[in-house]
Enzyme design. Structure first.
Site, PDB file in Angstrom:
ATOM      1  N   ASP A  58     -24.430  16.739   8.230  1.00 45.17           N
ATOM      2  CA  ASP A  58     -23.876  15.475   7.731  1.00 45.17           C
ATOM      3  C   ASP A  58     -22.433  15.660   7.264  1.00 45.17           C
ATOM      4  OD1 ASP A  58     -24.265  12.647   6.713  1.00 45.17           O
ATOM      5  OD2 ASP A  58     -23.761  13.680   4.859  1.00 45.17           O
ATOM      6  N   GLU A  94     -22.412  15.463  12.794  1.00 48.40           N
ATOM      7  CA  GLU A  94     -22.113  14.057  12.529  1.00 48.40           C
ATOM      8  C   GLU A  94     -20.594  13.939  12.373  1.00 48.40           C
ATOM      9  OE1 GLU A  94     -22.204  10.398   9.485  1.00 48.40           O
ATOM     10  OE2 GLU A  94     -21.916  12.470   8.883  1.00 48.40           O
TER      11      GLU A  94
END
Length: 614
Positions: A262, A304
């Site tokens: 992330d 991401e």
């Protein structure tokens, strides 16, 4: 090293292949701190030893077929555990539905322990080794991943690595004055250096969480790129890197196959820069790739990187020094919704040509919707040639998808609306943005057919792209916006909950009943998935290019692999469009099974063709 004589040969052999580069990278980033390096290597061996026999068998199987994830077999679904089935045991109970939906790649949204009232949807982790209590336990997670593996389903989980919750034990100790823990974050006792950072570092959420720093009650100032309760970790501290790697390996040892990194572009901070995509980020990700290849080679890294293509592709690394196995195709997603609104495929064609020029080893995840909003990070330099300027065009798109534009049947809501900059992002489910919600409300059968055709066409387009298609849970049955979040004090400030509603299992059952919207979408999408799996021309290794359709409303794609050629055409307009084929004389329509002869065809509003030429 003095430990190599007790290492098992498998680990030692993997380690030996990467040792020189791994050591060089670590020493370069962390100033030749060999004590920290030895600590990390010993920890890696402990995690290798702790992997159960089933996971080690999977490691060996996937080591022998390193690009196993780049075939046309994987089809994903992303979901919030509580919205789908209440808890982890519920997901395990409903694996039959997941499998029946054609899914063999399950992305579980953040489920590690985080404060209920300050979690950002699970992205403010307070304990990387525990599951949110209402969802179950870490043992429940491991039982679910084991059941998924028995059903040939791979499992993805978010690894929030840029920051921790302010309630994490490191943060609590830092707030209490522990100097070693303070070094794990970015603490300042006045605004002098934070103000220097603010001169060059953009704001992620300028309206809901302005600035990149937060002043605490005791007067300390801490870096918080996203929200005030998410404290940025200092990866310049080798202890942070070592401990976060251990958290990642712990997740892997509970059976997670894909680790979603992330906000990975943000993890390295340097004064005087944007603190985005800095060179050291790539060194850290490269080390993480090396570490997984040594300890758990069946595990993939998914980056991401929600940015333009020029900044996304570098996170694949190089063939000699790979970084992430997979990345999100975020720009194509945004360009696709732009195309839905404008009915003009030229930007999407331009985007597809850029992707076609990349290495076939690059594997992207393709999606129509996800848990996040749609950001309009489009190629405005290219759009300017058609007279589309950034601020007015963003306003048009948002007006269109919120139903304010005349003739629009879309139903969405704005997120982070910044009236000063004339900017905002967009929320809504695929079906509601396609017009299904408005048609049902109005009882308009003709409009409903058009909306359903648009929804299915977009799924066909997603499934025809190179990479791994991922469906957002609920999209397979045409789930609509959930407006109940407006009445929930914990959610009402975040319009992303519009498309984060609970799966309606009564509507899931309707997928079996003909002439329902659920059946229309579910049956069409599962049929497309079956076709995709059947033909190797859909593999990521296939060559693909844009082919001229003869219409700016129709996108044409040509795919080729071994002896198969596929021509796919997608009508993004609400009117009939004639398409002209380049070099097709005879082909099979994969949807109808009919033979197509000739040099042209007529596509119905939001119609599409998958034509296979042997």
């Amino acid at each position: 090293m003095n430990t190599t004589d007790v290492w098992k040969k498998e680990f030692a052999d993997r380690f030996a292949k990467c040792f020189d580069e791994f050591k060089w990278l670590y020493c370069e980033v962390y100033n030749n701190d060999m004590q920290a390096f030895h600590w990390l290597v010993n920890a890696m061996y402990e995690f290798y030893e702790a992997r159960n026999s089933a996971l080690k068998a999977l490691d060996r199987k996937r080591e022998s077929t390193p690009f196993w994830y780049s075939t046309n077999d994987l089809i994903g679904m992303m979901m919030y555990v509580d919205n789908f089935a209440g808890d982890l045991k519920g997901v395990r109970k409903d694996l039959d539905y997941i499998r029946d939906s054609g899914v063999n790649y399950l992305h579980l949204m953040p489920l590690l322990k985080s404060p209920k009232d300050k979690s950002d949807g699970g992205y403010a982790v307070s304990d990387f080794r525990s599951v949110q209590p209402e969802l179950g336990t870490i043992d429940d997670l491991e039982a679910l991943t084991a059941a998924c593996h028995e059903n040939d389903i791979s499992v993805c989980l978010d690894f929030v690595m840029n920051h921790t919750s302010e309630e994490h034990e490191w943060a609590r100790a830092a707030r209490a004055g522990d100097e070693e823990m303070r070094k794990r974050y970015f603490f300042f006792d006045n605004w002098e250096i934070p103000n220097e950072f603010e001169k060059t570092v953009p704001q992620v959420f300028p309206t809901t969480a302005p600035g990149n720093f937060t002043k605490l009650d005791n007067g300390d100032i801490v870096m918080t790129t996203f929200y005030p309760y998410q404290w940025d970790l200092n990866f310049g501290n080798c202890v942070v890197f070592n401990d976060m790697v251990c958290n990642m390996l712990s997740i892997a040892n509970h059976g997670i196959d894909i680790i979603r990194l992330d906000a990975v572009p943000y993890i390295w901070k340097e004064l005087g820069t944007s603190c985005r995509n800095l060179p050291t980020v790539h060194k850290l990700v490269r080390m993480m790739r090396i570490i997984t290849e040594i300890v758990c080679p069946s595990v993939l890294l998914l980056g991401e990187v929600v940015m333009e293509p020029s900044k996304v592709a570098p996170y694949f690394g190089t063939p000699e020094k790979p970084e992430c196995h997979m990345l999100y195709n975020v720009t194509t997603m945004a360009s696709m919704w732009h195309t839905v609104a404008t009915k003009d495929v030229r930007l999407l064609s331009h985007q597809t040509r850029q992707l076609a020029a990349l290495s076939k080893d690059y594997v992207f995840l393709n999606y129509l919707r996800c848990h996040d909003e749609i950001g309009w990070g489009l190629d405005y330099d290219y759009l300017l040639s058609f007279g589309m300027t950034e601020v007015p065009h963003k306003k048009f798109l948002n007006d269109y998808f919120t139903g304010k534009f005349e003739g629009s049947t879309s139903r969405g809501e704005l997120y982070n609306d910044d009236e000063r900059l004339g900017d905002a992002r967009l929320c809504g489910t695929t079906a509601s943005l396609c017009g299904v919600e408005a048609a049902l409300e109005n009882g308009d059968k003709k409009a409903l057919k058009v909306a359903l055709d648009c929804d299915v066409m977009l799924h066909a387009y997603m499934l025809a792209q190179s990479g791994i298609p991922v469906i957002y849970s609920g999209d397979e049955i045409g789930q609509l916006n959930d407006y109940t979040y407006h009445d929930d004090e914990d959610k009402q400030a975040d319009s992303r909950y519009l498309h984060r509603g609970k799966l309606n299992w009564k509507n899931v059952e309707k997928r079996k009943t003909k002439k329902t919207t659920e059946n229309a979408i579910y049956s069409a999408v599962t049929k497309l998935e079956q076709i995709r799996r059947k033909y190797t021309v859909f593999t990521a290794a296939a060559g693909f290019e844009v082919t001229d359709s003869g219409s700016n409303q129709v996108l044409g794609i040509r795919r080729e692999f071994e002896n198969q050629r596929l021509y796919a055409y997608f009508n993004f307009s609400g009117t009939e469009q004639s398409v002209f084929f380049d070099d097709i004389l005879t082909a099979t329509d994969l949807i109808s099974g009919k033979t197509v002869r000739g040099l042209s065809a007529v596509l119905q509003p939001y119609g599409f063709l998958w034509l296979l030429c042997d």
